[in-house]
Design an enzyme around this catalytic site. Structure first.
Site, PDB file in Angstrom:
ATOM      1  CG  HIS A 784      -1.923  -1.132   1.174  1.00 51.42           C
ATOM      2  ND1 HIS A 784      -2.300  -1.855   2.265  1.00 51.42           N
ATOM      3  CD2 HIS A 784      -2.608  -1.631   0.105  1.00 51.42           C
ATOM      4  CE1 HIS A 784      -3.197  -2.765   1.878  1.00 51.42           C
ATOM      5  NE2 HIS A 784      -3.388  -2.645   0.578  1.00 51.42           N
ATOM      6  CD  GLU A 787      -0.876   0.600   4.468  1.00 51.09           C
ATOM      7  OE1 GLU A 787      -2.109   0.517   4.487  1.00 51.09           O
ATOM      8  OE2 GLU A 787      -0.131  -0.389   4.366  1.00 51.09           O
ATOM      9  CG  HIS A 881       0.256  -3.800   5.507  1.00 49.17           C
ATOM     10  ND1 HIS A 881      -0.595  -3.448   4.501  1.00 49.17           N
ATOM     11  CD2 HIS A 881       0.738  -5.025   5.183  1.00 49.17           C
ATOM     12  CE1 HIS A 881      -0.642  -4.421   3.614  1.00 49.17           C
ATOM     13  NE2 HIS A 881       0.154  -5.392   4.004  1.00 49.17           N
ATOM     14  CD  GLU A 966      -2.005  -3.178   9.463  1.00 49.54           C
ATOM     15  OE1 GLU A 966      -1.639  -2.027   9.170  1.00 49.54           O
ATOM     16  OE2 GLU A 966      -2.778  -3.852   8.764  1.00 49.54           O
TER      17      GLU A 966
HETATM   18 ZN   LIG Z   1      -1.833  -1.727   4.351  1.00 54.36          ZN
END
Ligand SMILES: [Zn+2]
Length: 1101
Positions: A784, A787, A881, A966
């Site tokens: 992504h 990010e 992420h 994350e």
């Molecule tokens: Zn992500």
């Protein structure tokens, strides 16, 4: 009758069914008639009205009473300001408000012309109730208006009666008195609701850039974009005038136009729909939707290792695993002579395979002398068989360097041109002794031919400049010696890297922050404390635009839709904006007031939404002035900007004064729903949605500065290439490091694959076997593009892996690391937030990636499939992420048992056997990494995540320890960094700690005794790593934020007090978006947690 009503008035509120009983027994009309006949008899009227108020709370009663003329009667009782009979008036106004909750009654009141009456009454009480003794009546009157304006006719009548101005002015007068907050808040609610919905000031919501796919998609949102008639394509749409005229077109064209405001809520159903929308749509569906999302198909929960692809097809991937068959016979292992880092390049030429060196026979011949027992179950054939045609070149950054000479010649030519043009300004600069010319700064940003400009900025004349440049380019511009502070940064190398980066808009400019680099500040940046009333005051400023339209400049100062000239020449009265550089993402800037700008972000390429990431440049600022910036097309229903997060700013003047860094900045930050309507095309069919505004204010300390603002610390694809190149130079003879090109992206950028491990101790059979049999760790990041924090964590991991510390050495000896540091280079380059050039979220393609459309995912998955086939599936897979709505760093994993338990499916869970190993790594991390929070981790498999890397690698590749890690974009609410925003130092530290955790994991798994391992892990789980997560099972995030009691709700369609109260609490006190089980982030790569049990001592369950 009087006594009876007195009695009912007392009993009524306690009996929920009283209203229904009264209706059924025909008592409603008795009360109404009694009131009608006794309008002057206050003594009798009061209990009757009290009873009526109770009756009216029932919607059927309200409609029935409305038919009997109850509304008209109430308006006879309501009166201008008076000190008499105030308790009677209070009851009457409350009863009226209850009656008006019925839309039928609301329309009746509008038709009877009561809206101006209500406004007049409100103003009368507002003016005369100077001591604020009767705010209850005033609030009641507003309550009536609020309920009436739930209908479209009500909103229309309100606007026509000048309601906006009346409530705006009265509220402004109330702002100073804190006790009047409820009045101001209700007024604000009504005004927001009646604020006319606008279109975004764009010709189309489709991205300003378009990428023509070679392979058209058959279905899905991108296909939808493509299937629109050619008339709606990018460039033709630009000529369509903006404005809301489109909404008046007939239905057919409406379907075609991508950004029409759906404001036709005339029919009852549509209206009902839109009005039930609450601010936080995700909340509404909770907690049901989360349970719905849990995977309940037991077959899908069982790992399905059965590979669907024949090995023949995967054999080509052998070339990415040459280390697994390398025999090292041609290497010199005499470290005594080569151990200095200066000789780091010596082994490189030997180790790094090139296209030439890798003949098809390469693997076979090399591996044959060492007869190494293959890892358990490995097919010996796979080791010995020849690799097919090896056409892929390895990623060799030196190639870029070879081009440098050529580039420099080109540059010196440019240099001459530029020098001639700006000689005069140069002389001025020389006199001033400024290290950087103002001329250049106003010409920002750095062009790709930056070396030239950099050179002239040094203050030299043409020839002077040339000679200096030849000697030492770096010395010309007095930039800080980032080389010392940033070992991986190299200004010239960066520019070289940019030249090899392909963007759809074909950027030729380089943003200064990426060029100078970022040195993390030594100070910590606390979470911003929210100022009371900030949202309200921002909303009032927005409403003011409607009240005083002549004060609004509405001057476009930057517009990507004018392709010829996006940067509009400044007259000195406006800021100058730009974002035409790698990862830049600003589509339009409109000056609305002297020091206020509305900003519009570009959609992801080939998409019409995903606005969150931003990165842009401003110049031409006035020192001392406070500027307000509003990003008006945000999409998520809440943001960490409401909970202490600030934007990032980079000042070029600061950089050249020795402080090249991004700093958290901005005051008066808040995030709220605005009056710009979202097209249902971009919301997946949902109608009546609005965009959100992220607003912040900032001032500038330097004259002639160029500043940059970003959502998070930028990390470009060119930065990655530069870092990889520098990392390669850090290699010592003990390190085995290889860079391969996994594939090319759609946009023509290379996707790098790194292999890092330790060289074998010698080329003895034992040592080579130990080398080949090391377990694999597979890491990836940045699928992504928005990010960026994931890249900083990855940078920390890579630097640690290449470092000389004994821990790093042990780690390299323990594992072979396969790393894809950027899974979505195209998205990163083009400033996307979520997608690749195909307009799709690559982390939803893992189940069935398409080699043409999703090459990086396709080939990464193939690598993993190859490993499964050769019985070398990695021990750990982790995809890095960033998380935009939670604090801390945490992991999502996959557990069969935890999913089954959570979903209550009727499988006999006692039959399920599952190793608890998946919990070990996050548990270790929670003990050693200060930013990591075990409490936020979750191991549930969600259906919506079935095509993410984590779930597919777990299910199909059979990796038990398959994770998404994350990292917050905001900050931490636990551990050492509690109360602070996260910085690159903390993110990089996280990446290094991840490595350390793997080493601990190795020590545990290295014990071989499986039972012992389990004991260890349950010990580990039983220990209390950090005080903050001492009670994970009852963890709630209610302490997450200082509460603020402003409603976030902008549409305010909630129909009753309770709904409103919920909204307020949700927005403030309880911080719903932070609570994982209340707020699944549907767009996120990984699901949300389930607090109740996710971190409990599993062994006991
Ligand atoms: Zn992500």
């Amino acid at each position: 009758m009087l006594q009876l009503h007195s009695l009912l008035a007392k009993v009524g509120p306690k009996d929920r069914k009283l209203g229904v009983k009264a209706r059924l027994s025909g008592a409603l009309n008795i009360t109404i008639n009694l009131i009608k006949k006794n309008l002057q008899n206050v003594k009798l009227l009061l209990p009757c009205l009290q009873v009526l108020r109770v009756y009216s709370a029932n919607m059927v009663n309200a409609i029935s009473l409305g038919k009997s003329g109850a509304i008209e009667i109430m308006f006879k009782i309501l009166a201008p300001y008076s000190k008499k009979n105030t308790s009677l008036l209070k009851v009457a106004v409350d009863a009226l408000a209850a009656l008006l909750k019925s839309k039928t009654n609301a329309r009746r009141a509008v038709e009877a012309g009561y809206v101006p009456t209500l406004l007049a009454l409100y103003m009368d009480w507002h003016r005369n109730d100077t001591w604020h003794r009767h705010t209850a009546i005033r609030k009641g009157l507003l309550g009536c208006l609020r309920n009436i304006t739930n209908t479209k006719v009500g909103r229309k009548a309100f606007t026509e009666a000048d309601g906006m101005r009346i409530l705006y002015n009265s509220s402004s007068e109330c702002l100073t008195v804190r006790t009047l907050d409820p009045l101001v808040n209700t007024s604000s609610l009504i005004m927001r609701k009646c604020f006319p919905k606008n279109r975004l000031p764009l010709p189309t919501i489709k991205s300003a850039f378009h990428y023509q796919l070679a392979h058209a998609l058959a279905s899905g949102p991108v296909a939808q974009l493509y299937s629109q008639p050619p008339g709606e394509q990018q460039h033709t749409v630009k000529s369509v005038p903006t404005g809301r005229t489109n909404a008046q077109l007939c239905i057919e064209p409406l379907k075609k136009v991508d950004d029409v405001v759906d404001d036709s809520d005339d029919n009852e159903d549509t209206e009902a729909d839109t009005e039930n929308d609450t601010e936080n749509e995700e909340d509404e569906k909770d907690p049901r939707s989360l349970n719905d999302d849990i995977e309940k198909d037991i077959n899908k929960l069982h790992p399905q290792k059965s590979p669907s692809r024949p090995f023949e097809e995967l054999r080509v991937y052998e070339r990415f695993f040459v280390e697994l068959s390398e025999d090292f016979q041609g290497y010199n292992f005499d470290r005594s002579t080569t151990s200095s880092s200066s000789s780091a390049r010596t082994p490189r030429t030997v180790i790094v395979p090139t296209a030439q060196a890798l003949s098809p026979n390469h693997v076979t011949t090399q591996s044959s002398p060492v007869l190494c027992a293959p890892p358990k179950g490995q097919d010996p054939q796979s080791l010995l068989s020849a690799a097919p045609a090896l056409q892929l070149d390895t990623l060799r950054f030196s190639k870029e360097r070879n081009k440098k000479e050529e580039a420099e010649q080109e540059l010196s030519h440019v240099l001459e041109c530029v020098s001639l043009k700006t000689e005069e300004s140069l002389n001025i600069d020389k006199q001033k002794g400024s290290p950087i010319s103002t001329q250049r700064l106003t010409q920002s940003p750095l062009l790709l031919e930056g070396i030239a400009i950099r050179c002239l900025a040094g203050g030299g004349g043409g020839s002077d400049c040339g000679s200096e440049a030849a000697e030492d380019e770096g010395a010309v511009l007095e930039v800080p010696d980032t080389a010392q502070l940033l070992p991986l940064h190299d200004l010239d190398l960066y520019v070289d890297m940019v030249k090899g980066t392909h963007s759809v808009p074909q950027y030729t400019e380089v943003a200064y922050p990426d060029y100078f680099g970022h040195v993390a500040p030594t100070f910590r940046e606390p979470l911003l404390e929210r100022v009371y009333g900030v949202q309200r005051s921002k909303i009032f400023q927005d409403i003011e635009r409607l009240i005083h339209p002549n004060d609004i400049l509405d001057k476009i100062v930057y517009d990507l839709d004018i392709t010829s000239c996006p940067v509009i020449e400044s007259d000195g009265e406006s800021l100058k904006f730009n974002s035409q550089f790698e990862s830049g993402n600003l589509r339009k800037a409109i000056q609305v007031r002297k020091y206020e700008y509305d900003l519009v972000l570009n959609s992801d390429i080939n998409s019409n939404h995903h606005h969150q990431w931003f990165y842009f440049e401003v110049s031409g600022m006035r020192v001392g002035a406070t500027y307000r910036f509003n990003i008006i097309n945000c999409e998520k229903s809440n943001s960490q900007f409401n909970y202490g997060m600030q934007v990032l700013m980079y000042s070029v003047q600061e950089a050249i004064s020795g402080r090249p860094r991004w700093v958290r900045t901005g005051t008066d930050i808040c995030y709220y729903k605005n009056h710009f309507a979202r097209s249902s095309i971009a919301t997946g069919g949902q109608k009546g949605k609005s965009y959100y505004t992220m607003t912040f204010s900032s001032s500038f300390s330097h004259k002639d500065d160029v500043c940059y603002f970003a959502y998070h610390y930028p990390y470009t694809y060119s930065s990655l290439k530069m870092h990889l190149s520098k990392l390669e130079a850090m290699r010592t003879p003990e390190i085995y490091m290889r860079q391969d090109v996994l594939c090319e992206t759609l946009g023509g950028n290379s996707c790098a694959l790194l292999t890092i491990t330790a060289m074998p101790e010698s080329n003895s059979v034992d040592h080579v076997c130990q080398f080949r049999n090391r377990p694999l760790i597979f890491l990836s990041a940045r699928v992504h593009p928005g990010e960026t924090n994931a890249s900083w964590v990855m940078k920390g991991t890579l630097e640690f892996l290449m470092s000389t510390s004994p821990l790093a050495a042990s780690l390299r000896e323990a594992y072979i690391f396969k790393i894809v540091p950027m899974l979505n280079p195209d998205g990163v380059v083009n400033g996307n937030h979520r997608c690749s050039l195909s307009g799709e979220d690559l982390n939803r393609q893992w189940q069935n990636p398409n080699a043409e459309l999703h090459p990086t995912i396709y080939h990464t998955k193939s690598l993993l499939q190859y490993l499964t086939h050769t019985q070398r599936a990695p021990l750990v897979f982790c995809d890095y992420h960033g998380h935009s709505r939670k604090k801390n760093v945490f992991m999502y994993g996959c557990s069969l048992k935890e999913t089954v338990w959570q979903s209550n499916i009727s499988a006999a869970s006692s039959d399920l056997h599952e190793d608890l190993g998946y919990r070990a790594l996050p548990k270790i991390l929670s003990q050693i990494a200060p930013a990591f929070s075990m409490a936020s981790c979750s191991f549930v498999v969600e259906r919506s995540k079935e095509s993410t890397a984590r779930v597919v690698v777990w299910r199909e590749i059979g990796v038990q320890r398959s994770y998404t890690m994350e990292s917050t974009v905001c900050g931490c609410d636990q551990g050492k960094y509690k109360g602070f925003q996260i910085g690159t130092r903390e993110l990089e530290e996280m990446g290094a700690q991840f490595c350390v955790a793997l080493l601990r994991l190795k020590r545990m798994t290295g014990l071989h005794n499986h039972q012992h391992l389990l004991d260890l892990e349950s010990d580990l789980i039983g220990t209390q790593p950090k005080a903050v997560s001492s009670c994970p099972t009852t963890y709630v995030m209610d302490e997450d934020e200082p509460s603020f009691l402003e409603a976030i709700d902008y549409s305010a369609e909630s129909n009753d007090e309770d709904g409103e109260a919920d909204n307020e609490a949700g927005a403030g006190g309880r911080e719903i978006p932070e609570t994982p089980d209340l707020r699944p982030e549907r767009l996120s790569d990984s699901g949300s947690g389930h607090d109740a049990w996710k971190c409990g001592p599993v062994a006991s369950q």
